[in-house]
Enzyme design. Sequence first.
Site, PDB file in Angstrom:
ATOM      1  N   ASP A   1       0.838  -1.303   0.002  1.00  9.72           N
ATOM      2  CA  ASP A   1      -0.007  -0.015  -0.026  1.00  9.72           C
ATOM      3  C   ASP A   1       0.785   1.142  -0.013  1.00  9.72           C
ATOM      4  O   ASP A   1       1.877   1.325   0.679  1.00  9.72           O
ATOM      5  CB  ASP A   1      -0.800  -0.010   1.247  1.00  9.72           C
ATOM      6  CG  ASP A   1      -2.011   1.118   1.321  1.00  9.72           C
ATOM      7  OD1 ASP A   1      -2.521   1.295   0.430  1.00  9.72           O
ATOM      8  OD2 ASP A   1      -2.491   1.343   2.365  1.00  9.72           O
TER       9      ASP A   1
ATOM     10  N   ASN B   1       2.620   2.683  -2.562  1.00 16.00           N
ATOM     11  CA  ASN B   1       3.584   2.599  -3.585  1.00 16.00           C
ATOM     12  C   ASN B   1       3.727   3.921  -4.495  1.00 16.00           C
ATOM     13  O   ASN B   1       4.932   4.620  -4.800  1.00 16.00           O
ATOM     14  CB  ASN B   1       3.763   1.458  -4.516  1.00 16.00           C
ATOM     15  CG  ASN B   1       3.785   0.078  -3.798  1.00 16.00           C
ATOM     16  OD1 ASN B   1       4.453   0.257  -2.491  1.00 16.00           O
ATOM     17  ND2 ASN B   1       3.341  -0.985  -4.181  1.00 16.00           N
TER      18      ASN B   1
ATOM     19  N   ASN C   1      -8.817  -0.128  -8.688  1.00 12.69           N
ATOM     20  CA  ASN C   1      -7.457   0.556  -9.354  1.00 12.69           C
ATOM     21  C   ASN C   1      -7.480   0.553 -10.864  1.00 12.69           C
ATOM     22  O   ASN C   1      -6.750   1.222 -11.658  1.00 12.69           O
ATOM     23  CB  ASN C   1      -6.181  -0.257  -8.880  1.00 12.69           C
ATOM     24  CG  ASN C   1      -5.809  -0.123  -7.570  1.00 12.69           C
ATOM     25  OD1 ASN C   1      -5.379  -0.980  -6.969  1.00 12.69           O
ATOM     26  ND2 ASN C   1      -5.912   1.308  -7.061  1.00 12.69           N
TER      27      ASN C   1
END
Length: 183
Positions: A2, A4, A50
């Site tokens: 998480d 990045n 995402n």
Amino acid sequence: MDGNRRFARKSNMATVRGHVSGFFRLASVLEWCNDLGIRHVSVFAFAINNFNRSEEEVSALMELAKDKLRELAEKSELVRKHGVRIRVIGNRQLLGADVLEAVDFAEQQTRDNRGMTLNICFAYSATDEITSAIRRVVEDAENGKLEISDIDEKALESRLQIPEPGLDILVRTSGQIRTDNFT
């Protein structure tokens, strides 16, 4: 896995480099978990939402996933040394054929490993998992595989993708304090 992108931005690097850094950190975390005797690790690698990111970032993440799944299954000393079994959890219908091929390869290559189990949540959301489990309960009831009177918490849990044991601890590596999208 998480934060990045936030890490990449803060470090003035391309977003995809942040994701690559996250993958390398995963190897360290798995070593630590193994040393501590933790037998089941689930990582949230790619949320369904995402897919709303830029086409460039999604494409880069899919390429990274394909490469790293194959690398883990074929060449990883960590997987070989500790007998890590790889399982990919998520909505496979959202993945391209090339990514599915890499997923299937990694799972097949490691299916007989009896060390740690690594659940990789990829194209995953808790709401999608719960909705899918409810659909399976309804289908099984309609097909006579499940009696209405047998629909309970256990019937729903047995249709979830993430297997036992249940989640003991959730760590958000980005420092965020929220549990959205993870059951």
